[in-house]
Scaffold this motif. Structure first.
Motif, PDB file in Angstrom:
ATOM      1  N   VAL A 194       0.859  -1.189   0.000  1.00 42.82           N
ATOM      2  CA  VAL A 194       0.000   0.000   0.000  1.00 42.82           C
ATOM      3  C   VAL A 194       0.895   1.238   0.000  1.00 42.82           C
ATOM      4  N   GLU A 195       0.299   2.357  -0.363  1.00 43.62           N
ATOM      5  CA  GLU A 195       1.059   3.605  -0.309  1.00 43.62           C
ATOM      6  C   GLU A 195       0.670   4.369   0.955  1.00 43.62           C
ATOM      7  N   LEU A 196       1.622   5.078   1.533  1.00 47.33           N
ATOM      8  CA  LEU A 196       1.330   5.873   2.727  1.00 47.33           C
ATOM      9  C   LEU A 196       1.174   7.332   2.304  1.00 47.33           C
ATOM     10  N   TYR A 197      -0.055   7.799   2.324  1.00 46.72           N
ATOM     11  CA  TYR A 197      -0.352   9.172   1.902  1.00 46.72           C
ATOM     12  C   TYR A 197      -0.267  10.117   3.092  1.00 46.72           C
ATOM     13  N   VAL A 198      -0.141  11.406   2.809  1.00 39.47           N
ATOM     14  CA  VAL A 198      -0.213  12.417   3.865  1.00 39.47           C
ATOM     15  C   VAL A 198      -1.665  12.872   3.944  1.00 39.47           C
ATOM     16  N   ASP A 199      -2.227  12.840   5.154  1.00 42.51           N
ATOM     17  CA  ASP A 199      -3.621  13.219   5.351  1.00 42.51           C
ATOM     18  C   ASP A 199      -3.706  14.102   6.610  1.00 42.51           C
TER      19      ASP A 199
ATOM     20  N   ASN B 186      -7.821  16.182  14.432  1.00 43.29           N
ATOM     21  CA  ASN B 186      -7.379  17.450  15.054  1.00 43.29           C
ATOM     22  C   ASN B 186      -6.746  18.397  14.036  1.00 43.29           C
ATOM     23  N   GLY B 187      -6.809  17.994  12.786  1.00 43.23           N
ATOM     24  CA  GLY B 187      -6.225  18.849  11.755  1.00 43.23           C
ATOM     25  C   GLY B 187      -4.711  18.732  11.671  1.00 43.23           C
ATOM     26  N   GLU B 188      -4.154  17.682  12.289  1.00 41.78           N
ATOM     27  CA  GLU B 188      -2.691  17.471  12.235  1.00 41.78           C
ATOM     28  C   GLU B 188      -2.370  16.508  11.099  1.00 41.78           C
ATOM     29  N   PHE B 189      -1.183  16.671  10.532  1.00 43.34           N
ATOM     30  CA  PHE B 189      -0.771  15.734   9.483  1.00 43.34           C
ATOM     31  C   PHE B 189      -0.671  14.320  10.035  1.00 43.34           C
ATOM     32  N   CYS B 190      -1.074  13.367   9.232  1.00 42.36           N
ATOM     33  CA  CYS B 190      -0.884  11.963   9.620  1.00 42.36           C
ATOM     34  C   CYS B 190      -0.682  11.135   8.352  1.00 42.36           C
ATOM     35  N   GLU B 191      -0.239   9.891   8.545  1.00 42.78           N
ATOM     36  CA  GLU B 191      -0.065   8.988   7.407  1.00 42.78           C
ATOM     37  C   GLU B 191      -1.327   8.182   7.198  1.00 42.78           C
ATOM     38  N   GLN B 192      -1.720   8.017   5.956  1.00 48.53           N
ATOM     39  CA  GLN B 192      -2.950   7.292   5.655  1.00 48.53           C
ATOM     40  C   GLN B 192      -2.662   6.247   4.585  1.00 48.53           C
ATOM     41  N   PRO B 193      -2.709   4.956   4.939  1.00 44.09           N
ATOM     42  CA  PRO B 193      -2.456   3.941   3.912  1.00 44.09           C
ATOM     43  C   PRO B 193      -3.624   3.798   2.948  1.00 44.09           C
TER      44      PRO B 193
ATOM     45  N   GLN C 189      18.435  15.489  14.013  1.00 43.94           N
ATOM     46  CA  GLN C 189      17.461  14.567  13.435  1.00 43.94           C
ATOM     47  C   GLN C 189      16.227  14.548  14.338  1.00 43.94           C
ATOM     48  N   VAL C 190      15.017  14.694  13.772  1.00 44.27           N
ATOM     49  CA  VAL C 190      13.827  14.809  14.633  1.00 44.27           C
ATOM     50  C   VAL C 190      12.852  13.637  14.511  1.00 44.27           C
ATOM     51  N   TYR C 191      13.095  12.703  13.634  1.00 42.05           N
ATOM     52  CA  TYR C 191      12.281  11.482  13.544  1.00 42.05           C
ATOM     53  C   TYR C 191      10.795  11.749  13.316  1.00 42.05           C
ATOM     54  N   ASP C 192      10.461  12.892  12.755  1.00 40.21           N
ATOM     55  CA  ASP C 192       9.050  13.170  12.476  1.00 40.21           C
ATOM     56  C   ASP C 192       8.950  14.048  11.233  1.00 40.21           C
ATOM     57  N   PRO C 193       8.582  13.456  10.100  1.00 41.67           N
ATOM     58  CA  PRO C 193       8.528  14.250   8.868  1.00 41.67           C
ATOM     59  C   PRO C 193       7.450  15.336   8.909  1.00 41.67           C
ATOM     60  N   PHE C 194       6.517  15.244   9.872  1.00 44.34           N
ATOM     61  CA  PHE C 194       5.429  16.232   9.941  1.00 44.34           C
ATOM     62  C   PHE C 194       5.727  17.363  10.915  1.00 44.34           C
ATOM     63  N   PHE C 195       6.897  17.321  11.540  1.00 45.73           N
ATOM     64  CA  PHE C 195       7.265  18.399  12.468  1.00 45.73           C
ATOM     65  C   PHE C 195       7.776  19.597  11.659  1.00 45.73           C
ATOM     66  N   ALA C 196       7.341  20.796  12.010  1.00 47.31           N
ATOM     67  CA  ALA C 196       7.848  22.047  11.411  1.00 47.31           C
ATOM     68  C   ALA C 196       7.994  21.923   9.887  1.00 47.31           C
ATOM     69  N   VAL C 197       6.909  21.550   9.252  1.00 44.92           N
ATOM     70  CA  VAL C 197       6.947  21.343   7.802  1.00 44.92           C
ATOM     71  C   VAL C 197       7.346  22.641   7.092  1.00 44.92           C
ATOM     72  N   GLY C 198       8.293  22.531   6.199  1.00 45.74           N
ATOM     73  CA  GLY C 198       8.772  23.712   5.475  1.00 45.74           C
ATOM     74  C   GLY C 198       9.968  24.355   6.172  1.00 45.74           C
ATOM     75  N   GLN C 199      10.208  23.934   7.421  1.00 46.38           N
ATOM     76  CA  GLN C 199      11.369  24.485   8.130  1.00 46.38           C
ATOM     77  C   GLN C 199      12.421  23.418   8.377  1.00 46.38           C
ATOM     78  N   GLN C 200      12.077  22.189   8.053  1.00 48.98           N
ATOM     79  CA  GLN C 200      13.061  21.126   8.253  1.00 48.98           C
ATOM     80  C   GLN C 200      13.370  20.444   6.912  1.00 48.98           C
ATOM     81  N   ASP C 201      14.572  19.871   6.889  1.00 53.23           N
ATOM     82  CA  ASP C 201      15.050  19.188   5.687  1.00 53.23           C
ATOM     83  C   ASP C 201      14.537  17.749   5.691  1.00 53.23           C
ATOM     84  N   LEU C 202      14.204  17.240   4.532  1.00 53.31           N
ATOM     85  CA  LEU C 202      13.787  15.844   4.390  1.00 53.31           C
ATOM     86  C   LEU C 202      14.681  15.192   3.351  1.00 53.31           C
TER      87      LEU C 202
END
Ligand SMILES: C[S@@+](CC[C@H](N)C(=O)[O-])C[C@H]1O[C@@H](n2cnc3c(N)ncnc32)[C@H](O)[C@@H]1O
Length: 328
Positions: free
Chosen positions: A137-142, A146-153, A230-243
């Protein structure tokens, strides 16, 4: 990942982060003048193999520091073009006197030396997860309740994802996460159209598909860095952190061959730089100790010398790529 890094106004790279500063991405090889010196030796070699003049195309020019180092170490003057999708970084590159462009389509096919340091690892990836019985399955961003980013398969967005895994004989275990970079193909194809003849060289971190998609990376290799931590959370500070994610060398080499390139490498960065003659580097300060320190940092097997690899793609009929044979 694409929006988080490259959205025109909010993307991490689009804003032109100060690479190497405390709130920017980590320093790269590009900060060392000795690295630019070695690339210049690779260009001198390519010039002998292909002829003068060459067009030099740097992919993902970052701060522009590497471009400046390379140009200052070249024997002859060549056209030097930097391709970068980031408006902020292009502005920095232009400030340093480099010719920075956004779109490769404007370039015509020409004898070209292409170079990219840590560019492939910055291309956006899809995330997928094994479900057992060869199902993926693919893991989408949803957004969650609470309006927070999460992964959605959910189902795969494109059959190309399954095709890539199948082509590489990869079978993901149940719950095993993996990243797949489909952009590799369009990116390499666009480069293939402008290189006639030439060498295309990438320095990056990654592995063969069989290692990358093994149990050693059960959670994939996507990593996020905020203020150099390294912050181990791709949804933290989106746009301010490197991926970033490790490069699938098997896919890159397979695509390059499909396009018509001959593939050489991967070779460890340390070996490649030594073969190019980095040991002869003399910086402008005349401080031999600091020159040697730069050389050691870049080539040490327990450090950057083995952390990065070099992939070389060449058009058919050219001599073996630069830095593949020991310096005389
Ligand atoms: C990790 S930074 C490396 C920058 C520089 N090469 C260095 O070593 O410091 C990744 C760079 O790749 C650029 N980049 C991302 N996608 C690209 C693409 N499709 N074509 C060219 N450059 C790209 C980014 O804007 C950024 O400049």
């Amino acid at each position: 990942m694409s929006a988080a890094l490259y959205d025109e106004t909010m993307g991490f790279y689009a804003k032109g982060p100060k690479i190497g500063s405390p709130d920017g991405p980590f320093d790269t090889n590009a900060r060392f003048q000795a690295f630019g010196y070695a690339i210049a030796q690779a260009i001198n070699y390519a010039e002998k193999a292909i002829g003068f003049p060459l067009r030099i195309l740097e992919l993902g020019g970052g701060t522009g520091q590497l471009g400046n180092s390379i140009i200052s170490c070249l024997e002859n003057t060549h056209e030097y073009v930097v391709l970068d999708p980031s408006p902020g970084l292009r502005a920095n590159q232009k400030q340093r006197g480099l010719h920075a462009i956004q779109n490769i389509d404007r370039l015509s096919p020409r004898p070209t030396f292409v170079f990219g340091n840590e560019v492939l690892d910055a291309l956006p990836v899809h995330r997928v997860m094994g479900m057992g019985h060869k199902e993926v399955v693919e893991l989408y961003v949803d957004l969650d309740e609470n309006g927070e980013f999460c992964e959605q398969p959910s189902f795969l967005s494109t059959v190309e994802l399954a095709d890539r895994l199948k082509g590489e004989r990869v079978q993901l275990g149940r719950g095993q996460v993996a990243e797949i970079c489909l952009e590799l193909k369009t990116f390499l194809q666009s480069i293939g159209k402008v290189v006639e003849p030439g060498y295309v060289i990438f320095v990056d971190y990654g592995d063969s598909a069989s290692n990358l998609y093994s149990h050693r990376h059960r959670n994939g290799t996507l990593r996020s860095y905020y203020h150099q931590q390294q912050v181990y959370d791709p949804f933290f500070a989106v746009g301010q952190q490197d991926l970033t994610a490790d490069v699938d060398y098997t896919a890159a080499c397979f695509i390059a061959e499909e396009i018509g390139f001959e593939v050489e490498g991967p070779v460890p960065q340390g070996t490649w730089l030594r073969n190019l003659g980095i040991q002869a580097y003399k910086g402008s300060t005349g401080d031999r100790e600091s020159d040697q320190e730069e050389i050691d940092v870049l080539t040490r097997p327990a450090g950057l010398g083995s952390a990065f690899d070099v992939l070389i793609f060449k058009t058919k009929g050219l001599p073996v790529g630069p830095g593949l044979q020991p310096a005389p």
